[in-house]
Design a protein around this motif. Structure first.
Motif, PDB file in Angstrom:
ATOM      1  N   ASP A  42      -4.254 -23.014  21.766  1.00 29.74           N
ATOM      2  CA  ASP A  42      -2.423 -23.253  22.470  1.00 29.74           C
ATOM      3  C   ASP A  42      -2.925 -24.072  23.134  1.00 29.74           C
ATOM      4  N   TYR A  43      -3.929 -23.971  24.230  1.00 31.07           N
ATOM      5  CA  TYR A  43      -4.346 -24.931  25.350  1.00 31.07           C
ATOM      6  C   TYR A  43      -3.814 -25.810  24.734  1.00 31.07           C
ATOM      7  N   GLY A  44      -4.597 -26.312  23.797  1.00 30.94           N
ATOM      8  CA  GLY A  44      -4.671 -27.666  23.293  1.00 30.94           C
ATOM      9  C   GLY A  44      -3.264 -27.886  23.041  1.00 30.94           C
ATOM     10  N   LEU A  45      -3.010 -27.207  21.816  1.00 32.79           N
ATOM     11  CA  LEU A  45      -1.531 -28.117  21.431  1.00 32.79           C
ATOM     12  C   LEU A  45      -0.506 -28.122  23.009  1.00 32.79           C
ATOM     13  N   ILE A  46      -0.917 -27.301  23.318  1.00 34.59           N
ATOM     14  CA  ILE A  46       0.160 -27.614  24.782  1.00 34.59           C
ATOM     15  C   ILE A  46      -0.208 -28.208  25.429  1.00 34.59           C
ATOM     16  N   ALA A  47      -1.488 -28.813  25.947  1.00 39.23           N
ATOM     17  CA  ALA A  47      -1.799 -30.500  26.051  1.00 39.23           C
ATOM     18  C   ALA A  47      -1.145 -31.589  25.581  1.00 39.23           C
ATOM     19  N   TYR A 155       3.947 -20.633  23.466  1.00 41.82           N
ATOM     20  CA  TYR A 155       2.580 -20.697  23.656  1.00 41.82           C
ATOM     21  C   TYR A 155       2.752 -20.499  25.386  1.00 41.82           C
ATOM     22  N   SER A 156       3.630 -19.817  25.809  1.00 45.02           N
ATOM     23  CA  SER A 156       4.084 -19.356  27.102  1.00 45.02           C
ATOM     24  C   SER A 156       4.679 -17.687  26.859  1.00 45.02           C
ATOM     25  N   PRO A 157       3.932 -16.692  27.277  1.00 40.30           N
ATOM     26  CA  PRO A 157       4.468 -15.730  26.604  1.00 40.30           C
ATOM     27  C   PRO A 157       5.833 -15.295  27.512  1.00 40.30           C
ATOM     28  N   GLY A 158       5.551 -16.595  28.846  1.00 42.08           N
ATOM     29  CA  GLY A 158       7.000 -16.361  30.128  1.00 42.08           C
ATOM     30  C   GLY A 158       8.443 -16.596  29.388  1.00 42.08           C
TER      31      GLY A 158
END
Length: 406
Positions: A42-47, A155-158
């Motif tokens: 998830d962090y990689g796809l956000i980046a 990717y962000s629960p918020g």
């Protein structure tokens, strides 16, 4: 007797591909279970999404040297290809999603592709390929490419909670929007009557007065169009106060719904954590929900001293992830892992802690203070029986604490 035929017939040689597809499904689609690999993905796809959007935005700057522009274009295409691969993989593995498993595969993939997030994924990649294959206006494609930021909602629960809050209160929001439109029309009409004869260029018609009504009701107040008559200024002040009330309605609806969604999400997470503890396996879903509402979650760093020998009675801990080291007074050392619990002796026998407990790695725990712990035992007979059995097995005696419901 007839045997049900699966809508997904599987040849024997396809076992490896099915296992691969299921693993990718767990990584890409299953949000119920969090693993380090899924978190890093998830962090990689956000980046990737952020790099892509930054390159798209920065390439519009005319002062960028040609060499840097080429680098930004290369970054744009590399990240676009990664986003495209992710979309294709999601289309491939979506047939293993529980709601789609009983549907014919091509229909399941079509149904996923038409979901809100499926459409967001499609919109994220289409502009690049449309620009490559057609002569469509680059400025329009640029705006469409910026819509890739919507992928962050996955990717962000918020962000997901905000969207869920808007979806849950869509009828109330539509009603508040109608109230705002009604207020705009009425305010513009009244100001047209008041200021129209004096300022026909600004208030000569209701559509012309609508601009002033919008910036006043929203309390923006650019100041480019202002009333000049006394009655117009008085009405403008009343309109500003009305705007505060009217615009607060949808904001309040979304804020209230958002807090409800946050509580729902936290409750679901707590239930899943509680279900991981073998100690609670005797309980049904209703009892698990009751306990999840009582337990508190906490993440402890590595090498953290949870409590020391001789510390007063405080709380009982249930270990969800990680390892802890328990050092007894006689020098014995025990290592506890996921599913174990500790700290209960001090509560059950009304005595200080008899050991040191330190985390070996980062740990996720659920904890319960003394009074809620005893109250929970009074309410749940299966759990109380398990506690008594555990105390007799571990310590050779029954609990001996005032208030313990034997």
């Amino acid at each position: 007797m007839t045997t049900a035929v699966s809508p997904h017939p599987t040849p024997p040689h396809a076992g490896r591909m099915i296992r691969l597809r299921m693993r990718l499904h767990d990584l890409l689609m299953d949000r119920a279970v969090l693993t380090p690999a899924k978190t890093w993905l998830d962090y990689g796809l956000i980046a990737v999404v952020l790099i892509n959007v930054i390159s798209v935005v920065w390439v519009t700057e005319e002062s960028i040297p040609w060499e840097h522009e080429e680098l930004l274009l290369a970054l744009d295409w590399v990240t676009t290809l990664i986003i495209t691969l992710e979309y294709l993989l999601r289309l491939w593995v979506c047939v293993d999603d529980p709601p789609l498993m009983r549907i014919v595969r091509w229909k399941a993939r079509l149904k996923y592709a038409t979901t809100p997030m499926g459409l967001v994924d499609l919109v994220a990649i289409l502009p690049s390929y449309i620009g490559l294959l057609t002569s469509m206006d680059a400025r329009v494609l640029l705006i469409l490419r910026l819509l890739r930021l919507l992928k962050m909602a996955r990717y962000s629960p918020g962000i997901s909670s905000v969207l869920a809050a808007i979806e849950a209160e869509r009828r109330a929001l539509v009603a508040s929007l109608l109230i705002i439109v009604l207020a705009l029309v009425l305010v513009a009409g009244i100001m047209h009557l008041i200021e129209g004869p004096v300022q026909p260029q600004n208030f000569g018609s209701i559509p012309k007065a609508m601009w002033w009504a919008i910036i006043t009701l929203t309390t923006t107040g650019y100041g480019d169009v202002v009333p000049v008559t006394l009655l117009g200024r008085i009405f403008a002040g009343m309109t500003t106060l009305l705007g505060i009330i009217v615009c607060a309605v949808p904001a309040g609806i979304i804020a209230s719904s958002f807090m409800t969604e946050i509580r729902k999400r936290d409750f679901v997470v707590s239930c899943r954590l509680v279900a991981k503890v073998p100690f609670f396996h005797r309980l049904d879903a209703v009892q698990l929900a009751d306990i999840a509402a009582t337990l508190q979650a906490q993440v402890l760093p590595a090498k953290h001293l949870i409590f020391h020998h001789g510390d007063p009675i405080h709380r009982v801990y249930f270990l969800i992830e990680g390892e802890v080291l328990i050092s007894l007074r006689d020098g014995t050392r025990l290592t506890f892992g996921p599913g174990d619990f500790f700290g209960e002796r001090a509560l059950l026998f009304d005595e200080p802690h008899g050991s040191d407990v330190m985390t070996v790695s980062e740990c996720r725990v659920l904890y319960l203070d003394r009074d809620p712990f005893l109250s929970m035992l009074r309410q749940h007979v299966p759990l109380r029986q398990a506690i008594v059995e555990m105390a007799e097995r571990r310590y050779g005696k029954r609990p001996q604490v005032p208030g313990f419901p034997l």
